[in-house]
Design an enzyme around this catalytic site. Sequence first.
Site, PDB file in Angstrom:
ATOM      1  N   LYS A  91     -12.629 -23.856  34.162  1.00 12.51           N
ATOM      2  CA  LYS A  91     -13.145 -23.233  32.947  1.00 12.51           C
ATOM      3  C   LYS A  91     -14.210 -22.172  33.234  1.00 12.51           C
ATOM      4  CE  LYS A  91     -12.021 -27.010  29.784  1.00 12.51           C
ATOM      5  NZ  LYS A  91     -12.512 -27.898  28.702  1.00 12.51           N
ATOM      6  N   ARG A 142      -4.034 -35.576  36.451  1.00 16.12           N
ATOM      7  CA  ARG A 142      -4.912 -35.967  35.348  1.00 16.12           C
ATOM      8  C   ARG A 142      -5.892 -37.053  35.803  1.00 16.12           C
ATOM      9  NH1 ARG A 142      -1.214 -37.156  32.094  1.00 16.12           N
ATOM     10  NH2 ARG A 142      -1.377 -39.415  32.057  1.00 16.12           N
ATOM     11  N   ARG A 178     -14.255 -34.047  36.747  1.00 13.89           N
ATOM     12  CA  ARG A 178     -15.133 -33.922  35.578  1.00 13.89           C
ATOM     13  C   ARG A 178     -16.424 -34.704  35.772  1.00 13.89           C
ATOM     14  NH1 ARG A 178      -9.926 -34.462  31.649  1.00 13.89           N
ATOM     15  NH2 ARG A 178      -9.577 -32.240  31.230  1.00 13.89           N
ATOM     16  N   ASN A 183     -16.435 -29.259  30.536  1.00 14.59           N
ATOM     17  CA  ASN A 183     -16.110 -30.374  31.429  1.00 14.59           C
ATOM     18  C   ASN A 183     -15.383 -29.920  32.688  1.00 14.59           C
ATOM     19  OD1 ASN A 183     -13.710 -29.731  30.210  1.00 14.59           O
ATOM     20  ND2 ASN A 183     -13.255 -31.794  29.447  1.00 14.59           N
ATOM     21  N   HIS A 207      -9.538 -28.028  32.739  1.00 15.54           N
ATOM     22  CA  HIS A 207      -8.486 -28.489  31.820  1.00 15.54           C
ATOM     23  C   HIS A 207      -7.322 -28.954  32.675  1.00 15.54           C
ATOM     24  CE1 HIS A 207      -5.308 -28.463  28.737  1.00 15.54           C
ATOM     25  NE2 HIS A 207      -4.576 -27.868  29.663  1.00 15.54           N
TER      26      HIS A 207
END
Length: 236
Positions: free
Chosen positions: A105, A182, A202, A212, A215
């Site tokens: 991000k 994930r 994260r 965080n 993504h």
Amino acid sequence: MARTRARVLSGSDLLRYLTCGPAVALEIMGDEAASSWRKLIGSPDSSRAENEARTRALYGIDNANTHGSECAATAARELEIFFPSLGKGPSNTAKCIDCTLCIIKPHAIAEGLAGKILDAIEERGFKFTAFQLFKLDQANAEEFLEVYKGVVSEYNGMVNELTSGPCLALEFQGSDIQKTFRECCGPSDPEIARHLRPCSLRALFGKNKIQNAVHCTDLPEDGVLEVQYFFKILDS
């Protein structure tokens, strides 16, 4: 450690080397950027660069591992090849099969964390198959994050974060890759991640549920769609 003196490659050797597989192209900006970059990477002969303690001494086997434009005029010409002001440059390397998407991000890039996040990802055994920097506008971000609209209260903040600066999109491939990556990222709330998965991305690099760090694709069926959105639609 002794090093065999490197061979300086010919023009035809360099051409074969550059076209033998994927390469990463970067635009680097700053005062005297061309000369500063060439000074950093050192001599095309990596054995000479070793004496200068330069980048090619660390990673080079010859003069092919790292390229630097000779001057500002050459840089302008070479940048136009990879990042043309009109039309489209070389194709990206996205496979869009058995894949998942990761976005580093904008806040993480602004904080200088991109390199550390990439290192952490590779340390966990993931290898990216596509890698590109994007600057999303409001419409792009809203369209990409539409699945979260009306579902999570942070939707507007997520859109604002994704449009706040450049983001780095990566494709990963593999069996059950959406689930495994994930898990590498951890829960969306960094505070929860620090309790449940303290070694996740994260937990290590996130600040809050909006900032965080990364993504990742949530649902297996969305992996191809998310990768295509960045590497086929936005890059078209």
